[in-house]
Design a protein around this motif. Structure first.
Motif, PDB file in Angstrom:
ATOM      1  N   ARG A   1      39.329  23.301  34.898  1.00 23.81           N
ATOM      2  CA  ARG A   1      40.575  24.023  35.144  1.00 23.81           C
ATOM      3  C   ARG A   1      40.998  24.017  36.609  1.00 23.81           C
ATOM      4  O   ARG A   1      42.088  24.457  36.946  1.00 23.81           O
ATOM      5  N   PHE A   2      40.096  23.552  37.493  1.00 23.81           N
ATOM      6  CA  PHE A   2      40.417  23.497  38.926  1.00 23.81           C
ATOM      7  C   PHE A   2      40.952  22.113  39.258  1.00 23.81           C
ATOM      8  O   PHE A   2      40.203  21.130  39.201  1.00 23.81           O
TER       9      PHE A   2
ATOM     10  N   GLN B   1      41.545  20.463  41.902  1.00 27.54           N
ATOM     11  CA  GLN B   1      40.849  19.662  42.931  1.00 27.54           C
ATOM     12  C   GLN B   1      39.513  19.113  42.444  1.00 27.54           C
ATOM     13  O   GLN B   1      38.975  18.178  43.027  1.00 27.54           O
TER      14      GLN B   1
ATOM     15  N   HIS C   1      36.943  27.616  47.957  1.00 30.28           N
ATOM     16  CA  HIS C   1      37.131  28.240  46.648  1.00 30.28           C
ATOM     17  C   HIS C   1      36.002  29.195  46.311  1.00 30.28           C
ATOM     18  O   HIS C   1      36.233  30.290  45.793  1.00 30.28           O
TER      19      HIS C   1
ATOM     20  N   LEU D   1      44.221  39.824  39.692  1.00 31.57           N
ATOM     21  CA  LEU D   1      43.383  38.728  39.189  1.00 31.57           C
ATOM     22  C   LEU D   1      43.791  38.366  37.761  1.00 31.57           C
ATOM     23  O   LEU D   1      43.909  37.186  37.413  1.00 31.57           O
TER      24      LEU D   1
ATOM     25  N   SER E   1      47.179  36.457  37.786  1.00 33.74           N
ATOM     26  CA  SER E   1      47.135  35.081  38.293  1.00 33.74           C
ATOM     27  C   SER E   1      46.416  34.175  37.296  1.00 33.74           C
ATOM     28  O   SER E   1      46.779  33.009  37.123  1.00 33.74           O
ATOM     29  N   HIS E   2      45.386  34.707  36.633  1.00 35.00           N
ATOM     30  CA  HIS E   2      44.636  33.877  35.686  1.00 35.00           C
ATOM     31  C   HIS E   2      45.346  33.762  34.338  1.00 35.00           C
ATOM     32  O   HIS E   2      45.283  32.719  33.696  1.00 35.00           O
TER      33      HIS E   2
ATOM     34  N   ARG F   1      47.653  31.024  34.609  1.00 37.32           N
ATOM     35  CA  ARG F   1      47.022  29.695  34.543  1.00 37.32           C
ATOM     36  C   ARG F   1      46.515  29.378  33.143  1.00 37.32           C
ATOM     37  O   ARG F   1      45.920  28.324  32.926  1.00 37.32           O
TER      38      ARG F   1
ATOM     39  N   ILE G   1      44.012  30.914  31.578  1.00 40.23           N
ATOM     40  CA  ILE G   1      42.559  31.095  31.436  1.00 40.23           C
ATOM     41  C   ILE G   1      42.304  32.070  30.285  1.00 40.23           C
ATOM     42  O   ILE G   1      42.971  33.100  30.164  1.00 40.23           O
TER      43      ILE G   1
ATOM     44  N   GLN H   1      36.650  31.962  28.421  1.00 39.48           N
ATOM     45  CA  GLN H   1      36.223  31.383  29.704  1.00 39.48           C
ATOM     46  C   GLN H   1      35.784  32.467  30.686  1.00 39.48           C
ATOM     47  O   GLN H   1      34.841  32.270  31.450  1.00 39.48           O
TER      48      GLN H   1
ATOM     49  N   PHE I   1      32.128  32.729  32.441  1.00 35.76           N
ATOM     50  CA  PHE I   1      31.916  33.019  33.861  1.00 35.76           C
ATOM     51  C   PHE I   1      30.922  34.179  34.001  1.00 35.76           C
ATOM     52  O   PHE I   1      29.979  34.128  34.781  1.00 35.76           O
TER      53      PHE I   1
HETATM   54  C1  HEM Z   1      35.598  37.295  37.025  1.00 35.73           C
HETATM   55  C2  HEM Z   1      35.850  35.998  37.060  1.00 35.73           C
HETATM   56  C3  HEM Z   1      36.723  35.331  38.098  1.00 35.73           C
HETATM   57  C4  HEM Z   1      36.992  35.691  39.380  1.00 35.73           C
HETATM   58  C5  HEM Z   1      36.448  36.873  40.156  1.00 35.73           C
HETATM   59  C6  HEM Z   1      37.927  34.717  39.917  1.00 35.73           C
HETATM   60  C7  HEM Z   1      38.469  34.767  41.191  1.00 35.73           C
HETATM   61  C8  HEM Z   1      39.449  33.946  41.660  1.00 35.73           C
HETATM   62  C9  HEM Z   1      40.149  34.105  42.904  1.00 35.73           C
HETATM   63  C10 HEM Z   1      39.909  35.246  43.886  1.00 35.73           C
HETATM   64  C11 HEM Z   1      41.036  33.100  43.022  1.00 35.73           C
HETATM   65  C12 HEM Z   1      42.017  32.854  44.174  1.00 35.73           C
HETATM   66  C13 HEM Z   1      43.178  33.813  44.087  1.00 35.73           C
HETATM   67  C14 HEM Z   1      44.009  33.636  42.843  1.00 35.73           C
HETATM   68  O1  HEM Z   1      44.623  32.578  42.701  1.00 35.73           O
HETATM   69  O2  HEM Z   1      44.041  34.552  42.005  1.00 35.73           O
HETATM   70  C15 HEM Z   1      40.918  32.281  41.838  1.00 35.73           C
HETATM   71  C16 HEM Z   1      41.637  31.141  41.592  1.00 35.73           C
HETATM   72  C17 HEM Z   1      41.440  30.358  40.486  1.00 35.73           C
HETATM   73  N1  HEM Z   1      40.619  30.609  39.415  1.00 35.73           N
HETATM   74 FE1  HEM Z   1      39.456  32.217  39.168  1.00 35.73          FE
HETATM   75  N2  HEM Z   1      38.193  33.786  38.959  1.00 35.73           N
HETATM   76  C18 HEM Z   1      37.475  34.119  37.847  1.00 35.73           C
HETATM   77  C19 HEM Z   1      37.431  33.420  36.648  1.00 35.73           C
HETATM   78  C20 HEM Z   1      38.020  32.205  36.461  1.00 35.73           C
HETATM   79  C21 HEM Z   1      37.848  31.379  35.290  1.00 35.73           C
HETATM   80  C22 HEM Z   1      36.986  31.761  34.088  1.00 35.73           C
HETATM   81  C23 HEM Z   1      38.572  30.241  35.502  1.00 35.73           C
HETATM   82  C24 HEM Z   1      38.752  29.013  34.662  1.00 35.73           C
HETATM   83  C25 HEM Z   1      38.317  28.839  33.446  1.00 35.73           C
HETATM   84  C26 HEM Z   1      39.224  30.371  36.799  1.00 35.73           C
HETATM   85  C27 HEM Z   1      40.063  29.438  37.350  1.00 35.73           C
HETATM   86  C28 HEM Z   1      40.732  29.569  38.535  1.00 35.73           C
HETATM   87  C29 HEM Z   1      41.667  28.586  39.050  1.00 35.73           C
HETATM   88  C30 HEM Z   1      42.062  27.278  38.373  1.00 35.73           C
HETATM   89  C31 HEM Z   1      42.096  29.068  40.279  1.00 35.73           C
HETATM   90  C32 HEM Z   1      43.088  28.393  41.232  1.00 35.73           C
HETATM   91  C33 HEM Z   1      42.380  27.494  42.164  1.00 35.73           C
HETATM   92  C34 HEM Z   1      43.359  26.780  43.060  1.00 35.73           C
HETATM   93  O3  HEM Z   1      43.917  27.420  43.944  1.00 35.73           O
HETATM   94  O4  HEM Z   1      43.555  25.590  42.842  1.00 35.73           O
HETATM   95  N3  HEM Z   1      38.857  31.572  37.348  1.00 35.73           N
HETATM   96  N4  HEM Z   1      39.932  32.821  41.020  1.00 35.73           N
END
Ligand code: HEM
Length: 145
Positions: free
Chosen positions: A39-40, A42, A60, A91, A94-95, A98, A100, A104, A108
């Motif tokens: 899902r990322f 990069q 990241h 959070l 934003s997710h 996307r 999510i 998933q 995590f």
């Molecule tokens: C408790 C679990 C998680 C935490 C604390 C977390 C935290 C974060 C934070 C702080 C960011 C950057 C700020 C934002 O864009 O909101 C971010 C971006 C992101 N997260 Fe999560 N996340 C979690 C779970 C997940 C999961 C399960 C996925 C994918 C299956 C995911 C995918 C992404 C993606 C794709 C980005 C954007 C990255 C980019 O800038 O290209 N995250 N996450």
């Protein structure tokens, strides 16, 4: 119901032992769950060993693990509840945007707890404290996801 102050202390003490392992923690999540790495933009489709030591990966990992540190710092004090709710809602939004899924997020969570249980000081009371705290946080995330 909120975690007790003993549970908050157990969460903080165990987190202190791993919170600087940002890269290691994100690598463990990606290694356990390639669908999360996918899902990322990069990192999608790349060999984990080839991205783990890059600056982009560190950036990241720092954001994601840093978010957990912010929540851990706030846990256990009811006067912090509004600040926690704001962070969690951001959070979730934003997710959600996307695409999510809950599944998933649960993946995590299981990697995070597995990492903690093998790298932090760990016992049954600490495990229960994390279960309680994460149930609360994930309940809030899922209410908005
Ligand atoms: C408790 C679990 C998680 C935490 C604390 C977390 C935290 C974060 C934070 C702080 C960011 C950057 C700020 C934002 O864009 O909101 C971010 C971006 C992101 N997260 Fe999560 N996340 C979690 C779970 C997940 C999961 C399960 C996925 C994918 C299956 C995911 C995918 C992404 C993606 C794709 C980005 C954007 C990255 C980019 O800038 O290209 N995250 N996450």
């Amino acid at each position: 119901d909120p975690v007790s102050s003993d549970q908050a202390n157990a969460i903080r003490a165990s987190w202190a032992g791993v919170k600087h392992n940002e890269v290691d923690i994100l690598a463990a999540v990606f290694s356990d769950h390639p669908d999360i790495q996918a899902r990322f933009p990069q990192f999608a489709g790349k060999d984990l060993a080839s991205i783990k030591d890059t600056g982009a990966f560190a950036t990241h990992a720092g954001r994601i693990v840093g978010f957990i540190s912010e929540i851990v710092a706030l846990v256990g004090n009811e006067s912090n509840a509004p600040a926690m709710a704001t962070l969690i809602n951001e959070l979730s939004t934003s997710h959600h945007n996307r695409g999510i899924t809950k599944g998933q997020f649960n993946e995590f969570r299981s990697s995070l707890v597995s990492y903690l249980s093998s790298h932090a000081s760990w016992n049954d009371a600490t495990a229960d404290a994390w279960t309680h705290g994460l149930d609360n946080i994930f309940g809030m995330i899922f209410a908005h996801l």
